[in-house]
Design a protein around this motif. Structure first.
Motif, PDB file in Angstrom:
ATOM      1  N   LEU A  15       0.829  -1.206   0.000  1.00 57.83           N
ATOM      2  CA  LEU A  15       0.000   0.000   0.000  1.00 57.83           C
ATOM      3  C   LEU A  15       0.865   1.259   0.000  1.00 57.83           C
ATOM      4  O   LEU A  15       0.416   2.329  -0.424  1.00 57.83           O
ATOM      5  N   VAL A  47      -4.731   5.914  -1.260  1.00 61.25           N
ATOM      6  CA  VAL A  47      -4.842   4.464  -1.427  1.00 61.25           C
ATOM      7  C   VAL A  47      -6.260   4.095  -1.878  1.00 61.25           C
ATOM      8  O   VAL A  47      -7.228   4.335  -1.148  1.00 61.25           O
ATOM      9  N   PRO A  78      -2.914  -4.444   2.921  1.00 61.65           N
ATOM     10  CA  PRO A  78      -3.301  -4.875   1.567  1.00 61.65           C
ATOM     11  C   PRO A  78      -3.912  -6.264   1.577  1.00 61.65           C
ATOM     12  O   PRO A  78      -4.076  -6.879   2.648  1.00 61.65           O
TER      13      PRO A  78
END
Length: 249
Positions: A15, A47, A78
């Protein structure tokens, strides 16, 4: 004037690819008023929601509908490829039963490679953003893109920002991200239109073949949509060798 609050955010693993270098691996302080849904500040910080699998707030896993509170400490993770997080609130399906894709204008070579490996992959170089979003939603397709902005569109549930620039890196990346190695079926889709290939008798297509092709090849397939004809030429040996390399990873 509404009071202003602060919350702490920390993004983990890949991320950080979405953050400016100076913010990677660091605690970020987000100022806000009211109680926004946590999805909004995550995307404001850069993000896309499609890349997030797990959000931990003050030690508890939460969903995108969680409303941010003053002083919250937020950890964002993630998609987990091998770690079992079943007891926690995962925000992503581990895999779609029959993954299908749509690719943006920047990924033409990747689309061709995906089709070569047998994956249903829609691509046109004149798709508008609205076209791709509509198709992805209505047909439950995974959006592959080089444009992070597309993945922040609320309606997109399944998507991935392709990091690589070279097509070899891109295909390896996508296979790993969606755990597709066991789903490869070579030479089953048309490289041009994405249609399914079906066996066709040589006698039925003789008039369409060049003299040397008639002489040296016996097994043919034809696209059920655009009618293009395919056969395994000498180059397929190298393709099979490359695919064997993918399967060995």
């Amino acid at each position: 004037m509404k009071p202003e609050y602060t919350a702490e955010f920390r993004f983990y693993a890949e991320l950080n690819d979405f953050l400016p270098r100076e913010q990677c691996g660091r605690t970020l302080y987000y100022r806000f008023s009211g109680h926004p849904g946590i999805k909004d500040p995550i995307e404001v910080l850069g993000v896309p929601h499609t890349e997030v699998d797990l959000i931990i707030v003050n030690g508890q896993s939460v969903g995108f509908d969680y409303q941010l509170q003053a002083g919250d400490r937020v950890a964002v993770y993630p998609v987990f490829k091998s770690l079992d997080i079943t007891p926690l609130l995962s925000l992503r399906e581990k895999s779609l039963p029959d993954p299908r894709f749509i690719l943006d204008v920047h990924l033409g070579k990747l689309a061709k490679r995906m089709r070569l490996l047998g994956f249903d992959s829609l691509y046109r170089n004149d798709y508008r953003d609205t076209d791709m979003v509509s198709i992805a939603v209505n047909e439950q397709r995974i959006l592959l893109t080089r444009d992070r902005r597309l993945l922040c569109i609320k309606q997109i549930n399944h998507g991935y920002w392709v990091r690589g620039v070279n097509v070899e890196n891109q295909i390896d990346e996508v296979l790993r991200r969606f755990d597709l190695h066991g789903s490869i079926h070579l030479f089953t889709r048309c490289l041009v239109c994405n249609g399914v290939l079906a066996p066709v008798a040589k006698a039925d297509i003789l008039d369409c073949l060049e003299p040397k092709t008639r002489l040296y090849y016996e097994v043919f397939h034809r696209c059920v949509d655009c009618q293009r004809i395919y056969w395994e030429g000498s180059h397929t040996k190298n393709i099979r060798k490359k695919v064997a390399g993918f399967l060995a990873t």
